[in-house]
Design an enzyme around this catalytic site. Structure first.
Site, mmCIF file in Angstrom:
data_model
loop_
_atom_site.group_PDB
_atom_site.id
_atom_site.type_symbol
_atom_site.label_atom_id
_atom_site.label_comp_id
_atom_site.label_asym_id
_atom_site.label_seq_id
_atom_site.Cartn_x
_atom_site.Cartn_y
_atom_site.Cartn_z
ATOM 1 N N GLU A 45 0.801 -1.227 0.000
ATOM 2 C CA GLU A 45 0.000 0.000 0.000
ATOM 3 C C GLU A 45 0.833 1.276 0.000
ATOM 4 O OE1 GLU A 45 -3.257 0.540 -0.293
ATOM 5 O OE2 GLU A 45 -3.712 -1.589 -0.508
ATOM 6 N N SER A 78 -44.677 -35.225 35.798
ATOM 7 C CA SER A 78 -44.314 -35.727 37.130
ATOM 8 C C SER A 78 -43.159 -34.970 37.785
ATOM 9 C CB SER A 78 -43.946 -37.215 37.040
ATOM 10 O OG SER A 78 -45.080 -37.983 36.678
#
Length: 778
Positions: free
Chosen positions: A107, A479
């Site tokens: 870059e 239950s």
């Protein structure tokens, strides 16, 4: 003089007379002066319009990046992230040199030499582009910072000049390292990621220091064009760009030829999205909602870090347990057929497009991959997934869907070319046909002492169904509610040794005016102790017990555990679980038995910090508990605990003790009528956990399914991790209980005040023996 005639004259200059050449030079100098003057006028006029409109500069001098909300387990594993931009701010000193060198090589190689605008770089880029060498951009890192923070990407002279002016201003205000730090944290790198730290996690599931040279070069190649060089979307272009970065690093002397060659040859595994270390989507959503209620829009940009009470290993164990056992249930009940069907065109390109469109409507679910069948026979199926190589399924991988591969299979069941199927891969890379389950499940575990969540799985697949079954699903408990009725009965003089008659019972109030006759799954056994009745989940005994203590009393008693009385009927069906509870309610209720009688409030968030790690909120330490804070008697909790241990040691939950080989497990199964819901709630030590399975639109799970086959396996798989390495926990009897007739009883009920039998005829001989034992203090 026209430009054309001037050019012709310039070419003829060597052949002209000396006088003519002098006149031409003067003309060219005058023309050059005019051009320079025109440029100065143009630049000056542009600056007059640019300078007054320059944006405020504090956006870079006082950089405050948009950092998403992140959510972690207690031990620091990332489990969720919310925000438009995935970003981790990383100081320049913590960015590895290899990544900085790779980025600057491609870059802005002269970044530390120029003053914001690299005129040599502009000329070099122009020459390189014209000569067909490296195609290089003329924008420096500083100019890109100016563009990223302040400008659009429109290509005008004014914008470019503004970029140059801003670059000089940035260079005069900030150090080179600070500029590079801004760039490497702000730049967009595809897949909603901003900054290199976030990109490293997204593409490679790594922290920056863990990157290899090949990976660093791959990331460094993205900024020029994040769409074109995105390795998840365009792997070939990304690879070519990576090699360009490596070649440039080699030319600049940043790496050796050997390092270059090794990096070029390294095979990279590319991720498509941010990977989390813990599977906890429903937890992340709970936290997001809570933070948003407090901070509104700032929630997703201020970099809040939320640390939950979850344990990474336990959370992942819970997630795996839910997924594994839901799929196991689904496999037990057979293949239902392909998810969808698409007509595949003959043209290869059109076929690929049709497959892509179709699979977009069938996203993957962890290890369940959707694919479109392209070849099929009784011995082999080939299918195309949305990404990756063609799946080839054969041998045992076809067994689950064998009927669907038969020539005479019904059309809605048959697998044919164009069918959308699910496939999963085992540890050896072998594919098998599977399917998305219709059933759902939930799991939650909390600390019995302080209510802290240890694990939460709100459903099978958050992307398919965001509904959190742990906190929001009101289901019949079956239950699993019985221990609370038994607990209420202890306060009325009953004990585990109380004998009751397990015999047919006919009561008024049934459907259509018929009597109600509760049944047991395993028939009737005559006189039986309450301990045995709970271990074997005897329905008739539970009904007789509730009848004895009265439904209104029991319903009021349930509130001590955090149950909503309005959700439970004030009739005898309540003891069989005809009311409604959530899995979270069940966990907090069972915690009362586990911790000796104290009610706890679930808590999820341990602390919140800002982006810099400053603590904004910390959960206060739980205050010391006092005896008067108990919601049930410590003796009650101790006795029910002993009965729940019996359930797991030799009752309906015995599979747990067999598979986990521990003696401190306690809990209760639950199955509703027609097996619509399956439950297991239990604990060991300070870990309380509840598992549930059922359909969102209630329907039977199957005639041979129970809480012990549906939910208990989930609980076991989680507890294997949660209890790993932990010693067996023992409970000491509290003051005020004694052993009478081989079982525990409150001291005040040792004599005739306690309930010894109910609905049981006692033989005269037993009455005589009891009288003699009482007379002699036995």
């Amino acid at each position: 003089m026209s430009f054309f005639s001037t050019a012709v004259s310039f070419l003829a200059l060597p052949f002209a007379t000396a006088s003519y050449r002098n006149d031409l030079r003067r003309t060219l100098l005058a023309l050059g002066a005019d051009i320079v003057l025109a440029l100065f006028v143009l630049v000056g006029a542009t600056l007059v319009t640019v300078l007054p409109s320059l944006p405020a500069f504090d956006v870079v001098t006082d950089y405050r990046p948009k950092i998403p909300l992140r959510i972690y387990t207690a031990d620091g594993a990332l489990l969720g992230e919310f925000g438009d931009e995935h970003r981790d701010f990383t100081p320049i000193g913590e960015i590895p040199p290899v990544l900085k060198e790779a980025l600057l090589a491609i870059e802005d190689a002269r970044f530390y030499e120029h003053s914001g605008v690299d005129y040599r770089g502009v000329l070099r880029a122009l020459v390189a582009d014209l000569s067909g060498g490296f195609r290089q951009g003329a924008s420096t890192i500083t100019m890109q910072v100016a563009r990223t923070f302040f400008l659009s990407r429109e290509k005008t002279v004014k914008r470019k000049l503004t970029e140059v002016v801003l670059a000089y201003r940035i260079e005069s205000a900030l150090s080179k390292d600070r500029i590079l730090e801004l760039y490497m944290n702000q730049i967009y790198l595809g897949q909603r990621t901003h900054g290199f730290a976030s990109a490293a996690r997204t593409y490679f599931n790594k922290r920056l220091p863990e990157l290899t040279l090949a990976e660093a070069a791959m990331l460094a190649g993205i900024p020029q064009n994040p769409a074109k060089h995105n390795p998840a979307v365009n792997p070939l272009r990304a690879k070519a760009r990576q090699e360009l970065v490596l070649k440039r690093m080699l030319q600049l002397g940043k790496i050796t030829q050997a390092q270059h060659d090794e990096a070029v040859g390294q095979a990279l595994t590319i991720g498509h999205r941010l990977q989390f270390e813990a599977h906890a989507d429903h937890v992340a959503e709970l936290v997001r909602q809570e933070l948003h209620a407090q901070y509104q829009g700032d929630t997703y940009t201020r970099g809040f870090n939320v640390y939950t009470t979850l344990d990474k290993a336990e959370q992942n164990a819970a997630y795996d347990a839910v997924r594994r056992n839901v799929l196991a249930y689904d496999q037990r009940h057979g293949y239902r057929g392909p998810e969808a069907f698409v007509e595949l065109p003959d043209n290869a390109e059109e076929r690929d497009e049709a497959i892509e469109r179709t699979l977009a409507r069938h996203p993957g679910s962890d290890n369940l991959i959707a694919a479109v069948v392209t070849e099929v026979s009784a011995k082999r199926v080939r299918a195309e997934p949305a990404s990756g190589d063609t799946l080839e399924i054969k041998g045992d991988g076809l067994r689950f869907a064998a009927r669907a591969l038969q020539a005479n299979a019904k059309m809605d069941l048959k697998i044919r070319v164009g069918s959308v199927v699910r496939a999963s891969q085992d540890g050896k890379g072998r594919w098998s046909i599977s399917q998305m389950p219709e059933v759902d499940a939930a799991f939650v575990a909390i600390n019995a002492e302080d209510g802290a969540y240890r694990a939460l799985v709100g459903g099978f697949d958050f992307s398919r169904n965001q509904f959190n079954h742990v906190t929001r699903a009101w289901r019949q408990p079956g239950s699993s509610i019985k221990p609370f009725v038994y607990s209420a009965a202890l306060e009325k003089g009953f004990s585990p040794a109380t004998l009751m008659n397990d015999a047919p019972l006919s009561l008024p109030g049934g459907a259509d005016g018929q009597p109600w006759e509760p049944r047991n799954d395993d028939g009737f056994d005559g006189p039986i102790s309450l301990r045995e009745a709970l271990a074997r989940s005897k329905n008739v005994i539970a009904v007789r017990l509730l009848q004895a203590i009265s439904p209104p009393y029991a319903r009021d008693y349930l509130q001590r555990f955090g149950f909503d009385a309005a959700k439970h009927p004030a009739n005898l069906t309540m003891t069989l679980g005809s009311g409604s509870v959530t899995p979270l309610q069940m966990a907090t209720a069972y915690a009362v038995f586990a911790n000796g009688g104290f009610k706890v409030s679930p808590r999820l968030i341990e602390k919140i910090t800002d982006a810099r790690g400053n603590v904004l909120w910390q959960a206060p330490p739980p205050p010391p508990r006092q005896d008067e804070q108990r919601v049930i008697d410590a003796r009650n909790a101790f006795i029910i605990d002993s009965m729940l241990r019996e359930v797991v040691s030799r009752g309906t939950g015995a599979q747990a003790s067999q598979r986990l080989a521990r003696s401190d497990l306690a809990g209760k199964t639950g199955t509703t009528s027609d097996a619509v819901d399956g439950w297991f709630a239990g604990y060991a030590g300070n870990v309380v956990a509840v598992a549930w399975m059922g359909h969102d639109q209630p329907k039977s799970l199957g005639g041979r399914e129970f809480g012990a086959t549906l939910a208990l396996p989930i609980w076991i798989d989680y507890m294997r991790q949660a209890l790993s390495g932990k010693p067996i926990s023992e409970r000491k009897p509290p003051p005020g209980v004694s052993v009478v007739d081989g079982d525990w009883v409150y001291d005040e009920f040792k004599g005739d005040d306690g309930v010894k039998t109910l609905d049981v005829e006692v033989s005269p001989l037993k009455s005589i023996f009891d009288a003699i034992r009482k007379a002699f203090g036995g």
